[in-house]
Motif scaffolding. Structure first.
Motif, PDB file in Angstrom:
ATOM      1  N   MET A   1       0.751  -1.248   0.032  1.00 34.20           N
ATOM      2  CA  MET A   1       0.091   0.066  -0.043  1.00 34.20           C
ATOM      3  C   MET A   1       0.880   1.050   0.019  1.00 34.20           C
ATOM      4  O   MET A   1       1.976   1.228   0.696  1.00 34.20           O
ATOM      5  N   SER A   2       0.507   2.132  -0.825  1.00 28.44           N
ATOM      6  CA  SER A   2       1.516   3.431  -1.092  1.00 28.44           C
ATOM      7  C   SER A   2       0.239   4.600  -1.006  1.00 28.44           C
ATOM      8  O   SER A   2      -0.740   4.363  -1.292  1.00 28.44           O
ATOM      9  N   GLY A   3       0.911   5.571  -0.802  1.00 27.03           N
ATOM     10  CA  GLY A   3       0.159   6.971  -0.591  1.00 27.03           C
ATOM     11  C   GLY A   3      -0.501   7.248   0.694  1.00 27.03           C
ATOM     12  O   GLY A   3      -0.543   6.196   1.522  1.00 27.03           O
ATOM     13  N   PHE A   4      -1.182   8.347   1.008  1.00 28.48           N
ATOM     14  CA  PHE A   4      -1.658   8.571   2.324  1.00 28.48           C
ATOM     15  C   PHE A   4      -2.990   7.740   2.509  1.00 28.48           C
ATOM     16  O   PHE A   4      -3.679   7.132   1.614  1.00 28.48           O
ATOM     17  N   PRO A   5      -3.207   7.363   3.548  1.00 31.36           N
ATOM     18  CA  PRO A   5      -4.221   6.323   4.250  1.00 31.36           C
ATOM     19  C   PRO A   5      -5.507   6.712   3.429  1.00 31.36           C
ATOM     20  O   PRO A   5      -6.060   7.814   3.378  1.00 31.36           O
ATOM     21  N   GLY A   6      -6.206   5.543   2.765  1.00 30.41           N
ATOM     22  CA  GLY A   6      -7.604   5.715   2.057  1.00 30.41           C
ATOM     23  C   GLY A   6      -7.583   6.476   0.886  1.00 30.41           C
ATOM     24  O   GLY A   6      -8.468   6.583   0.328  1.00 30.41           O
TER      25      GLY A   6
ATOM     26  N   VAL B   1      -8.491  20.284   5.853  1.00 28.35           N
ATOM     27  CA  VAL B   1      -9.343  19.631   4.960  1.00 28.35           C
ATOM     28  C   VAL B   1      -9.003  18.303   4.574  1.00 28.35           C
ATOM     29  O   VAL B   1      -7.541  18.205   4.032  1.00 28.35           O
ATOM     30  N   VAL B   2      -9.744  17.460   4.374  1.00 28.66           N
ATOM     31  CA  VAL B   2      -9.592  16.023   3.950  1.00 28.66           C
ATOM     32  C   VAL B   2     -10.468  15.734   2.858  1.00 28.66           C
ATOM     33  O   VAL B   2     -11.738  15.915   2.744  1.00 28.66           O
ATOM     34  N   MET B   3      -9.680  15.566   1.633  1.00 31.74           N
ATOM     35  CA  MET B   3     -10.270  15.255   0.564  1.00 31.74           C
ATOM     36  C   MET B   3     -10.242  13.927  -0.143  1.00 31.74           C
ATOM     37  O   MET B   3      -9.066  13.284  -0.012  1.00 31.74           O
ATOM     38  N   GLN B   4     -11.205  13.386  -0.505  1.00 23.33           N
ATOM     39  CA  GLN B   4     -11.297  11.928  -0.950  1.00 23.33           C
ATOM     40  C   GLN B   4     -10.697  12.095  -2.315  1.00 23.33           C
ATOM     41  O   GLN B   4     -10.458  12.946  -3.036  1.00 23.33           O
ATOM     42  N   ASN B   5     -10.004  10.811  -2.999  1.00 22.96           N
ATOM     43  CA  ASN B   5      -9.686  10.718  -4.132  1.00 22.96           C
ATOM     44  C   ASN B   5      -8.449  11.792  -4.324  1.00 22.96           C
ATOM     45  O   ASN B   5      -8.249  12.429  -5.364  1.00 22.96           O
ATOM     46  N   ALA B   6      -7.208  11.470  -3.472  1.00 25.02           N
ATOM     47  CA  ALA B   6      -6.066  12.485  -3.877  1.00 25.02           C
ATOM     48  C   ALA B   6      -5.748  12.491  -5.275  1.00 25.02           C
ATOM     49  O   ALA B   6      -5.526  11.440  -5.899  1.00 25.02           O
ATOM     50  N   GLY B   7      -5.585  13.623  -5.803  1.00 23.05           N
ATOM     51  CA  GLY B   7      -5.168  13.912  -7.196  1.00 23.05           C
ATOM     52  C   GLY B   7      -6.138  14.289  -8.137  1.00 23.05           C
ATOM     53  O   GLY B   7      -6.306  14.972  -8.880  1.00 23.05           O
TER      54      GLY B   7
ATOM     55  N   ALA C   1      -6.397   1.374  -5.744  1.00 22.55           N
ATOM     56  CA  ALA C   1      -5.355   0.307  -5.386  1.00 22.55           C
ATOM     57  C   ALA C   1      -4.983  -0.003  -3.863  1.00 22.55           C
ATOM     58  O   ALA C   1      -5.002  -1.192  -3.441  1.00 22.55           O
ATOM     59  N   GLN C   2      -5.464   1.037  -3.158  1.00 21.43           N
ATOM     60  CA  GLN C   2      -5.375   0.709  -1.593  1.00 21.43           C
ATOM     61  C   GLN C   2      -6.433  -0.166  -1.044  1.00 21.43           C
ATOM     62  O   GLN C   2      -6.082  -1.126  -0.299  1.00 21.43           O
ATOM     63  N   ALA C   3      -7.682   0.015  -1.451  1.00 19.90           N
ATOM     64  CA  ALA C   3      -8.986  -0.948  -1.002  1.00 19.90           C
ATOM     65  C   ALA C   3      -8.311  -2.467  -1.594  1.00 19.90           C
ATOM     66  O   ALA C   3      -8.659  -3.401  -0.840  1.00 19.90           O
ATOM     67  N   ASP C   4      -7.869  -2.546  -2.784  1.00 19.41           N
ATOM     68  CA  ASP C   4      -7.620  -3.916  -3.361  1.00 19.41           C
ATOM     69  C   ASP C   4      -6.466  -4.603  -2.356  1.00 19.41           C
ATOM     70  O   ASP C   4      -6.463  -5.848  -2.390  1.00 19.41           O
ATOM     71  N   ALA C   5      -5.601  -3.636  -1.992  1.00 26.61           N
ATOM     72  CA  ALA C   5      -4.452  -4.076  -1.095  1.00 26.61           C
ATOM     73  C   ALA C   5      -5.031  -4.465   0.139  1.00 26.61           C
ATOM     74  O   ALA C   5      -4.381  -5.615   0.531  1.00 26.61           O
ATOM     75  N   THR C   6      -5.824  -3.828   0.550  1.00 24.81           N
ATOM     76  CA  THR C   6      -6.516  -4.211   2.050  1.00 24.81           C
ATOM     77  C   THR C   6      -7.025  -5.621   1.786  1.00 24.81           C
ATOM     78  O   THR C   6      -7.011  -6.444   2.772  1.00 24.81           O
TER      79      THR C   6
ATOM     80  N   GLU D   1      -1.765  25.197   2.611  1.00 23.78           N
ATOM     81  CA  GLU D   1      -0.725  24.353   2.657  1.00 23.78           C
ATOM     82  C   GLU D   1      -0.978  23.055   2.224  1.00 23.78           C
ATOM     83  O   GLU D   1      -1.742  22.324   3.004  1.00 23.78           O
ATOM     84  N   THR D   2      -0.340  22.427   1.332  1.00 19.15           N
ATOM     85  CA  THR D   2      -0.528  21.314   0.732  1.00 19.15           C
ATOM     86  C   THR D   2       0.616  20.380   0.502  1.00 19.15           C
ATOM     87  O   THR D   2       1.791  20.860   0.626  1.00 19.15           O
ATOM     88  N   TRP D   3       0.267  19.249   0.369  1.00 17.51           N
ATOM     89  CA  TRP D   3       1.479  18.200   0.140  1.00 17.51           C
ATOM     90  C   TRP D   3       0.976  17.358  -1.015  1.00 17.51           C
ATOM     91  O   TRP D   3      -0.241  16.820  -1.109  1.00 17.51           O
ATOM     92  N   ASP D   4       1.786  16.656  -1.482  1.00 22.47           N
ATOM     93  CA  ASP D   4       1.522  15.722  -2.637  1.00 22.47           C
ATOM     94  C   ASP D   4       1.636  14.005  -2.197  1.00 22.47           C
ATOM     95  O   ASP D   4       2.689  13.864  -1.640  1.00 22.47           O
ATOM     96  N   LEU D   5       0.281  13.733  -1.854  1.00 25.51           N
ATOM     97  CA  LEU D   5       0.305  12.471  -1.061  1.00 25.51           C
ATOM     98  C   LEU D   5       0.072  11.068  -1.813  1.00 25.51           C
ATOM     99  O   LEU D   5      -0.363  10.220  -1.398  1.00 25.51           O
ATOM    100  N   ARG D   6       0.014  11.492  -3.219  1.00 27.60           N
ATOM    101  CA  ARG D   6      -0.299  10.499  -4.216  1.00 27.60           C
ATOM    102  C   ARG D   6       0.829   9.357  -4.103  1.00 27.60           C
ATOM    103  O   ARG D   6       1.981   9.642  -3.658  1.00 27.60           O
ATOM    104  N   PRO D   7       0.544   8.264  -4.613  1.00 30.76           N
ATOM    105  CA  PRO D   7       1.660   7.034  -4.558  1.00 30.76           C
ATOM    106  C   PRO D   7       2.787   7.556  -5.490  1.00 30.76           C
ATOM    107  O   PRO D   7       2.710   8.282  -6.260  1.00 30.76           O
TER     108      PRO D   7
END
Length: 239
Positions: free
Chosen positions: A1-6, A88-94, A191-196, A233-239
């Motif tokens: 699993m990569s990227g920020f949780p969820g 702010v927490v956004m679904q679907n990073a990117g 990909a994260q859901a499939d990995a879980t 203030e943002t971060w790139d949290l994608r895989p």
């Protein structure tokens, strides 16, 4: 699993204290077409005005407030104390960064693809100074407020059905972006859901192989941006 949780993204938003034509300070009303958005208020006081299938609503914001809203919910942040800040927490990073949001510009702008794109992307034009980007962001906010106030009035008079034409226009605006979004979704949240699922299958068989890849990841330094609702203030949290 990569990227920020969820497969989510997080940012810190310091909400604009710029006043608007109706006397309230805050950001640009907009909505997302494919992603749910969540707020965790960390300081100051304010409100969020929304237009959705529930009609027009207004909710108070203070430290510790947690709320979220689904795609299609128009939201307008109002800064009452002058120092409203939230995570702010956004679904679907990117996907939000790839054009998931639609501004509530006046109808004549929403109906003209060239005019819409010009207004939506004005702060990102090349060659602008920091101050010019701020001015363009504020002008974009004011245009979104103009459309929002007219839309809110229609919703209050006609009910939630008044939102349908706006949602239809938004779908037309973003239709050609979805191929890119699908790839981002497949590489991130899916990909994260499939990995879980694979991990659960392994653990059911007492197989701990995936635990041998245990590690810590860091996003590095935050990037400051002129956002829709405030300074980001943002971060790139994608895989």
């Amino acid at each position: 699993m990569s990227g920020f949780p969820g497969g989510t993204a997080v940012s810190i938003v310091t909400v604009y204290d710029w006043p608007t034509v109706d006397g309230q300070a805050g950001g640009s009303p907009h909505f997302h077409t494919a992603s749910t958005e969540g707020y965790v208020v960390t300081g100051g006081t304010g409100a969020v005005e929304t237009l959705s299938s529930n009609g027009y609503e207004r909710r108070d914001l203070a430290r510790g407030t947690v709320l979220w809203f689904t795609p299609g919910t128009v939201h307008r942040l109002v800064n009452l104390s002058g120092d409203l800040q939230l995570v702010v927490v956004m679904q679907n990073a990117g996907i939000p960064e790839a054009g998931d949001a639609v501004f509530t510009f006046p109808d004549e702008v929403l109906n003209d693809p060239e005019a819409y794109n010009a207004a939506a992307t004005a702060p990102g034009a090349p060659g602008l100074t920091h101050e010019q980007r701020g001015e363009a962001t504020r002008a974009r906010r004011d245009l979104a407020i103009e459309g929002y106030l007219a839309l809110r009035e229609r919703v209050e008079k006609e009910g939630p059905d008044a939102m349908k034409p706006v949602w239809d226009r938004a779908a037309r605006i973003v239709a050609d972006r979805t191929a890119v979004w699908r790839r981002l979704w497949a590489d991130g949240p899916k990909a994260q859901a499939d990995a879980t699922g694979a991990h659960l299958d392994a653990l059911a068989g007492a197989d701990a192989a995936h635990l041998c890849d245990a590690h810590v990841a860091s996003a590095g330094d935050a990037e400051g941006k002129w956002g829709m609702c405030g300074r980001l203030e943002t971060w790139d949290l994608r895989p």
